[in-house]
Design a protein around this motif. Structure first.
Motif, short mmCIF file in Angstrom:
data_model
loop_
_atom_site.label_atom_id
_atom_site.label_comp_id
_atom_site.label_asym_id
_atom_site.label_seq_id
_atom_site.Cartn_x
_atom_site.Cartn_y
_atom_site.Cartn_z
N UNK A 169 -6.22 17.08 10.89
CA UNK A 169 -7.48 17.40 11.55
C UNK A 169 -8.25 16.14 11.89
N UNK A 170 -9.16 16.26 12.82
CA UNK A 170 -9.96 15.09 13.14
C UNK A 170 -10.86 15.33 14.33
N UNK A 171 -11.35 14.22 14.87
CA UNK A 171 -12.30 14.30 15.98
C UNK A 171 -12.00 13.20 16.98
N UNK A 172 -12.40 13.44 18.23
CA UNK A 172 -12.19 12.48 19.30
C UNK A 172 -13.37 12.53 20.26
N UNK A 173 -13.76 11.37 20.73
CA UNK A 173 -14.82 11.28 21.74
C UNK A 173 -14.30 10.47 22.92
N UNK A 174 -14.56 10.98 24.12
CA UNK A 174 -14.27 10.25 25.36
C UNK A 174 -15.59 10.10 26.10
N UNK A 175 -16.02 8.87 26.30
CA UNK A 175 -17.38 8.59 26.77
C UNK A 175 -17.30 7.58 27.90
N UNK A 176 -18.24 7.69 28.87
CA UNK A 176 -18.29 6.64 29.90
C UNK A 176 -19.38 5.62 29.55
N UNK A 183 -7.56 20.90 14.24
CA UNK A 183 -6.30 20.13 14.22
C UNK A 183 -6.18 19.24 15.45
N UNK A 184 -5.74 18.01 15.23
CA UNK A 184 -5.42 17.10 16.33
C UNK A 184 -3.91 17.00 16.52
N UNK A 185 -3.21 16.96 15.41
CA UNK A 185 -1.76 16.69 15.46
C UNK A 185 -1.05 17.60 14.45
N UNK A 186 0.10 18.12 14.87
CA UNK A 186 0.90 18.96 13.98
C UNK A 186 2.26 18.30 13.74
N UNK A 187 2.73 18.46 12.52
CA UNK A 187 4.04 17.94 12.14
C UNK A 187 4.99 19.12 12.01
N UNK A 188 6.00 19.15 12.86
CA UNK A 188 6.95 20.26 12.86
C UNK A 188 8.19 19.89 12.07
N UNK A 234 -13.65 4.38 30.94
CA UNK A 234 -13.84 5.23 29.77
C UNK A 234 -13.58 4.50 28.46
N UNK A 235 -14.23 4.98 27.44
CA UNK A 235 -13.93 4.58 26.07
C UNK A 235 -13.49 5.80 25.28
N UNK A 236 -12.55 5.59 24.36
CA UNK A 236 -12.02 6.67 23.53
C UNK A 236 -12.14 6.25 22.08
N UNK A 237 -12.54 7.17 21.21
CA UNK A 237 -12.56 6.89 19.77
C UNK A 237 -12.08 8.12 19.01
N UNK A 238 -11.18 7.87 18.08
CA UNK A 238 -10.53 8.94 17.30
C UNK A 238 -10.64 8.61 15.82
N UNK A 239 -10.88 9.65 15.01
CA UNK A 239 -10.73 9.52 13.56
C UNK A 239 -10.02 10.76 13.06
N UNK A 240 -8.90 10.55 12.37
CA UNK A 240 -8.20 11.65 11.72
C UNK A 240 -8.78 11.76 10.31
#
Lengths: 346, 346
Positions: B19-26, B4-9, B278-284
């Protein structure tokens, strides 16, 4: 963790995926098919409007006020806020001696984009009558009228009807509890988009309630009669329950009383299938209603309703719709995941 | 299976989950933080528009045509289709000696609801200039102008520029390949909403490309200069990259050149954070952009950008927004999942 229900294809690749759970139950409570966690309580949101409308009929309010099929159908609706929906809700309110000022659902622009643009072009602003829940709320106010009488104090009596402790909402909640057989006192409670309470209920119990709506088995005599009448009303006036282009309207226009289905926010979907006496309940984990819950429900209808070739052709638009871009070019498709097809085939 | 990346309350209960994935890369390619599968190729959609705009500057087209900050910013945009966006795209086209007829992105009503209602109220219909991608396409046509010259045959030369084999799109794809370092020949290809090709690329490579955009390290001299100029242009004209009320506009108005972020369809989000290189990439997984990818990106910015108290206050609206219903009653909230917070804290 729930398995995939629906996949979003772009070209030949899976671009996005929707996980979730589904329960198919008969009126005895036997689980005939399931996938994912059907015991975790989830907020059913608008998918249970037909259960919440049972007291409107069972109380005698519908008869006293002379509500017709279109009015009973819109009491079970999440409609597109079109002119005809607003007018129908207004007519119900007038029968109870009330008007749109009594609605406590809040106002929003019509869910149907073309209806919003038509209103904007006319210089109109939306009212609570355009709220997708206005028919349900008009039904609550008709119930209030039956409970209190149509005297001059009705407006005062009805005030705050969205609150969990209001006599009207107690009736509505009692119907939810009776039909689902799930203890709502101890479960999580949230506030719905239209301000009424929503109670967390497991999919297995939601499917059971819809199997009961499909058959009358396990319901009180009053609820059984009310369920039959509401299903018949929606079958006769399916445009009222959703509207232009919408899944519930199109599918029920096609199948008539053979399918009663109702979508809810956050990707909940319930259906009553009278021919086989089944109830179906779906929740997509991520809350995507428009594409995920609809495709999953379409797959369930395909698997559980007996179909001729025309029915099969008709359903394909819903169970495996093509995705096109702004130039009308085919870019992908939605499809039911193998795990869902397999679970339903059992 | 991604976490899970984010929850809805809703109330105190988790109603839905993303759910998803994230990368933080230099810029050296070191993965500094990650969660979920960052090696699976995903379609980056509009999140990579800044990469696709590099040839516009690197080719000299931007200088030849005298493009300003607002025009360079809208070349990287998924805008709301507001009047000012349509005008800016039209001005770019005029500088290339073209007009909206040359756009091959298709027409749609403005993404911003209020802009749609304003157009409807005026009796207007949307054109390709209102397409959220019109600025990117105007940039492609400016690039075509530089590649072919502004002669009378430009319109003919540019025709079909959305195709993968067109010289313009080959330049655009070459920039994508060079910056991500990922082989696009062998990967899955789809057609994007605006009809250009979209190539599946792993999050790790997308994050690397944005670290390169943030620093210039690992880019050709021309691309490095173009990236610097595009980042600066967007920081000066952040309204052009999205519009009224939008995450990218509001966040970049606040942080200026300290954050470059860009949303894409189906819940892809990329960012370049120059301060830390840094670079950031996210996919839900489920493709929910508006609430899931945005909250995840907000959490990443909170964790990776140095912040004073005002910055922290500002970001809370994005990383933990309150959900209200049609009556303005607080019904729930979005929040970054613990797993995401933990991964980013490392």
């Amino acid at each position: 963790m729930n398995p995939p229900l629906v996949e979003v294809m772009r070209g030949n690749a899976v671009e996005s995926i929707h996980r979730g759970a589904i329960a198919v139950v008969d009126a005895d409570g036997t689980v005939l098919a399931s996938l994912g966690d059907i015991e975790r309580p989830i907020f059913p949101r608008s998918a249970v409007k037909v259960l919440q409308a049972l007291p409107l009929v069972a109380s005698g309010a519908a008869d006293q006020l002379g509500l017709g099929d279109d009015e009973l159908a819109i009491a079970c609706a999440s409609h597109g806020g079109e002119e005809i929906h607003a007018q129908t809700a207004a007519r119900m309110l007038a029968k109870a001696g009330l008007d749109a000022d009594a609605l406590e659902c809040g106002a929003h622009w019509p869910s149907l984009d073309t209806a919003t643009r038509q209103m904007a072009a006319r210089g109109q602003a939306p009212s609570a009558l355009n709220n997708n829940c206005s028919g349900k709320h008009a039904g609550f106010l008709c119930l209030a009228c039956a409970m209190h009488g149509s005297g001059p104090n009705l407006r005062q009596y009805a005030k705050g009807y969205v609150g969990a402790e209001h006599p009207v909402m107690r009736e509505v909640t009692a119907a939810l509890q009776a039909t689902t057989g799930f203890d709502l006192v101890g479960t999580a409670r949230g506030t719905d988009g239209c301000s009424i309470p929503t109670y967390a209920i497991p999919l297995r119990h939601l499917a059971l309630a819809f199997a009961r709506v499909a058959t009358g088995i396990g319901l009180s005599r009053d609820h059984a009669g009310a369920a039959r009448r509401l299903r018949a009303a929606v079958a006769k006036a399916p445009y009222m329950v959703a509207g232009s282009g919408r899944f519930d309207t199109r599918v029920m226009e096609h199948f008539g009383e053979r399918v009663f289905c109702k979508v809810g926010a956050e990707a909940v979907y319930c259906a009553a299938l009278p021919e086989r006496g089944l109830g179906v309940a779906i929740k997509v984990d991520d809350g995507n209603t428009a594409r995920a819950a609809e495709v999953a429900m379409a797959a369930a209808i395909e698997a559980l309703v007996s179909m001729n070739d025309a029915d099969v052709d008709f359903m394909r638009d819903f169970s495996a719709p093509t995705l096109r871009n702004w130039n009308g070019i085919e870019v992908g498709a939605l499809r039911a995941a193998d795990a869902l097809r397999s679970a339903l085939a059992r």
